[in-house]
Design a protein around this motif. Sequence first.
Motif, PDB file in Angstrom:
ATOM      1  N   GLY A  81       0.693  -1.095   0.138  1.00  0.00           N
ATOM      2  CA  GLY A  81      -0.029  -0.004  -0.229  1.00  0.00           C
ATOM      3  C   GLY A  81       0.737   1.298   0.195  1.00  0.00           C
ATOM      4  O   GLY A  81       0.520   2.281  -0.671  1.00  0.00           O
ATOM      5  N   GLY A  82       1.862   1.197   0.806  1.00  0.00           N
ATOM      6  CA  GLY A  82       2.821   2.411   0.878  1.00  0.00           C
ATOM      7  C   GLY A  82       3.514   2.698  -0.507  1.00  0.00           C
ATOM      8  O   GLY A  82       3.630   3.826  -0.965  1.00  0.00           O
ATOM      9  N   THR A  83       3.982   1.428  -1.036  1.00  0.00           N
ATOM     10  CA  THR A  83       4.674   1.567  -2.592  1.00  0.00           C
ATOM     11  C   THR A  83       3.638   2.215  -3.616  1.00  0.00           C
ATOM     12  O   THR A  83       3.949   3.201  -4.177  1.00  0.00           O
ATOM     13  CB  THR A  83       5.073   0.286  -2.889  1.00  0.00           C
ATOM     14  OG1 THR A  83       5.697  -0.388  -1.882  1.00  0.00           O
ATOM     15  CG2 THR A  83       5.699   0.361  -4.202  1.00  0.00           C
ATOM     16  N   VAL A 113       1.951   3.583 -11.873  1.00  0.00           N
ATOM     17  CA  VAL A 113       0.797   4.429 -11.042  1.00  0.00           C
ATOM     18  C   VAL A 113       1.684   5.525 -10.585  1.00  0.00           C
ATOM     19  O   VAL A 113       2.716   5.565 -10.183  1.00  0.00           O
ATOM     20  CB  VAL A 113       0.397   3.365  -9.630  1.00  0.00           C
ATOM     21  CG1 VAL A 113      -0.242   4.398  -8.946  1.00  0.00           C
ATOM     22  CG2 VAL A 113      -0.205   2.046 -10.297  1.00  0.00           C
ATOM     23  N   HIS A 114       0.925   6.549 -10.525  1.00  0.00           N
ATOM     24  CA  HIS A 114       1.403   7.810 -10.119  1.00  0.00           C
ATOM     25  C   HIS A 114       0.657   8.146  -8.649  1.00  0.00           C
ATOM     26  O   HIS A 114      -0.615   7.870  -8.416  1.00  0.00           O
ATOM     27  CB  HIS A 114       1.005   9.144 -10.756  1.00  0.00           C
ATOM     28  CG  HIS A 114       1.608   9.087 -12.279  1.00  0.00           C
ATOM     29  ND1 HIS A 114       3.053   9.346 -12.296  1.00  0.00           N
ATOM     30  CD2 HIS A 114       1.010   8.841 -13.540  1.00  0.00           C
ATOM     31  CE1 HIS A 114       3.072   9.149 -13.859  1.00  0.00           C
ATOM     32  NE2 HIS A 114       1.985   8.831 -14.455  1.00  0.00           N
ATOM     33  N   GLY A 115       1.632   8.367  -7.632  1.00  0.00           N
ATOM     34  CA  GLY A 115       1.257   8.188  -6.213  1.00  0.00           C
ATOM     35  C   GLY A 115       0.095   9.441  -5.945  1.00  0.00           C
ATOM     36  O   GLY A 115       0.257  10.475  -6.474  1.00  0.00           O
ATOM     37  N   SER A 116      -0.694   9.216  -5.126  1.00  0.00           N
ATOM     38  CA  SER A 116      -1.586  10.380  -5.090  1.00  0.00           C
ATOM     39  C   SER A 116      -2.235  10.020  -3.294  1.00  0.00           C
ATOM     40  O   SER A 116      -2.435   9.056  -2.985  1.00  0.00           O
ATOM     41  CB  SER A 116      -2.993  10.359  -6.016  1.00  0.00           C
ATOM     42  OG  SER A 116      -3.837  11.152  -5.595  1.00  0.00           O
ATOM     43  N   LEU A 117      -2.498  11.265  -2.502  1.00  0.00           N
ATOM     44  CA  LEU A 117      -2.994  11.240  -1.465  1.00  0.00           C
ATOM     45  C   LEU A 117      -4.621  11.824  -1.451  1.00  0.00           C
ATOM     46  O   LEU A 117      -5.057  12.409  -0.532  1.00  0.00           O
ATOM     47  CB  LEU A 117      -2.287  12.087  -0.551  1.00  0.00           C
ATOM     48  CG  LEU A 117      -0.942  11.436  -0.075  1.00  0.00           C
ATOM     49  CD1 LEU A 117       0.027  12.321   0.782  1.00  0.00           C
ATOM     50  CD2 LEU A 117      -1.075  10.082   0.548  1.00  0.00           C
ATOM     51  N   CYS A 119      -6.598   6.285   2.001  1.00  0.00           N
ATOM     52  CA  CYS A 119      -5.755   6.578   0.731  1.00  0.00           C
ATOM     53  C   CYS A 119      -6.079   5.926  -0.577  1.00  0.00           C
ATOM     54  O   CYS A 119      -6.158   6.388  -1.528  1.00  0.00           O
ATOM     55  CB  CYS A 119      -4.214   6.688   0.998  1.00  0.00           C
ATOM     56  SG  CYS A 119      -3.625   7.831   2.072  1.00  0.00           S
ATOM     57  N   LEU A 120      -6.330   4.619  -0.316  1.00  0.00           N
ATOM     58  CA  LEU A 120      -6.657   3.984  -1.445  1.00  0.00           C
ATOM     59  C   LEU A 120      -7.964   3.731  -2.013  1.00  0.00           C
ATOM     60  O   LEU A 120      -8.291   3.587  -3.096  1.00  0.00           O
ATOM     61  CB  LEU A 120      -6.013   2.546  -1.442  1.00  0.00           C
ATOM     62  CG  LEU A 120      -4.600   2.131  -0.987  1.00  0.00           C
ATOM     63  CD1 LEU A 120      -4.204   0.775  -0.377  1.00  0.00           C
ATOM     64  CD2 LEU A 120      -3.810   2.296  -2.538  1.00  0.00           C
ATOM     65  N   VAL A 121      -9.025   3.804  -0.988  1.00  0.00           N
ATOM     66  CA  VAL A 121     -10.452   3.815  -1.330  1.00  0.00           C
ATOM     67  C   VAL A 121     -11.178   4.793  -0.807  1.00  0.00           C
ATOM     68  O   VAL A 121     -11.018   5.249   0.413  1.00  0.00           O
ATOM     69  CB  VAL A 121     -11.017   2.568  -0.708  1.00  0.00           C
ATOM     70  CG1 VAL A 121     -12.269   2.227  -0.855  1.00  0.00           C
ATOM     71  CG2 VAL A 121     -10.079   1.188  -0.779  1.00  0.00           C
ATOM     72  N   ASN A 174      -8.145  -4.788  -3.947  1.00  0.00           N
ATOM     73  CA  ASN A 174      -8.594  -4.594  -5.292  1.00  0.00           C
ATOM     74  C   ASN A 174      -8.124  -3.448  -5.928  1.00  0.00           C
ATOM     75  O   ASN A 174      -7.872  -3.421  -7.202  1.00  0.00           O
ATOM     76  CB  ASN A 174     -10.282  -4.631  -5.178  1.00  0.00           C
ATOM     77  CG  ASN A 174     -10.786  -5.880  -5.178  1.00  0.00           C
ATOM     78  OD1 ASN A 174     -10.431  -6.923  -5.482  1.00  0.00           O
ATOM     79  ND2 ASN A 174     -12.010  -5.853  -4.357  1.00  0.00           N
ATOM     80  N   ALA A 175      -8.026  -2.163  -5.104  1.00  0.00           N
ATOM     81  CA  ALA A 175      -7.492  -0.959  -5.720  1.00  0.00           C
ATOM     82  C   ALA A 175      -5.952  -1.164  -6.157  1.00  0.00           C
ATOM     83  O   ALA A 175      -5.562  -0.442  -7.010  1.00  0.00           O
ATOM     84  CB  ALA A 175      -7.399   0.093  -4.657  1.00  0.00           C
TER      85      ALA A 175
END
Length: 470
Positions: A183-185, A194-198, A270-272, A288-289
């Motif tokens: 998840g952190g990655t 994937v482009h990281g996002s908060l 952050c993911l969902v 799933n995300a």
Amino acid sequence: MNSTTADEELVEPATGLRHGLKQRHITMIALGGVIGAGLFVGSGVVIRSAGPAAVISFIITGILVMLVMRMLGEMAVAHPAAGSFYEYARLAWGDKPLIANLVAFLTGWMYWYFWVIVVAMEAIAGAGLVRFWLPDVPTWIVSLSLLVSLTLTNVFSVKSFGEFEFWLASIKVAAILVFLIFGGTYVLGFWPGVHGSLANLTVHGGFAPNGILPVLSGAVAATGFYFGAELVTIAAAETAEPARAVARATNSVVGRTLFFYVGSILLVVCLVPWNSDDIATPYVSALNALGIRAAAQIMNAVILTAVLSALNSGLYASSRMLFALTARGDAPAGLAKLGASGVPTRALLLGTVFGYGAVVMSYVSPNTVFAFLVNSYGTVAIFVYISIAVSQLRLRARLERRDPARLLIKMWAYPYLTYVAIAGMLAVVIAMAFIPDQRTPLIFGIISLVVLTLIFAVCRSRTVVADRAT
């Protein structure tokens, strides 16, 4: 019902329990005790109510539990005892025999009550998870099979309990660590493609979209998720060096537990999106995300592991607390009988019978008897923690005056943080009265406390009559 005076040290009755647990068992028992199905499933309820600010809910509760564990570690190292906080409650109020007997009685029986209800609930939850793969098998058969299997594991020896719990807890911890890494990655943008996002922390109505009240009510709901770390002080009595085992476990576990809970919840939000329908199954949705196939299968297996671990711990904790209650005359002496393997078999079987009786009630009387059991046990857990904190407040002052050398582990910023913890837990109880979803658990918890107090009064009156007759 015996008491300990203020001038006495804690002289624990000879238990006969075997020292079959090792340090690795103790550490994983403590970690496993707090990483349960509540984290994997129940956290979705808190997130749906508080939004991304559910992270704050878990931080608030986690800090309170961390403070309680530090207090308990201080007492357990200074006074190693099979009954742990049941014995400390008695010792803390030793200068007031009636209060000492009452508080110890309530603390011990509330803790037993908590865990036997957990046994029933986890047996039911485990049956539902197994039927994910075996839908044609009746739920009651699966529940009975799980209860019988883990009862046999506990009856065989304390070492078999320790080994089983070690591996179950190891699987849970490994699953959380893998989730934190993956998840952190993903969130930081190191996941392939994937482009990281908060963004999910703020784009759906803000960080606390429903205001501060759901954050506080989420902290109340999360209290029960952390309960279980204190089991380490119960289990330490069956190690060769209980004080050392508790010291190591207390120092290593509390910080890791807070990190696991807060870190994983942060990644989930952050993911969902918090307002997604999928948040009801937060960790499945998070996997799933990440694009991990068979997410439902994986999490069903992990949650089943958590359930079996909680069921295993529940049988162990309830039997050892009941065993401690017999040593002080707060439970029938016949329940203290040890089997050939040094396990209090009768105490263990009573918890199993009560647990399966509760399972039966979930079918026979789901809206009355079982509803009362489920709604009362969480509040009872908070009462136990308050008792632990008050005991530490009184015992610490006495130890500093008479035997400061015993204070190998000290509560931080005593007595101020102890008062903060007590105030925080009382605030949780008071807040329950103003939160609609928590009022019923509060009322039923108070009813349980009143019933136990009445039972104590009856038992004490009988003891007084018997003493006068002799």
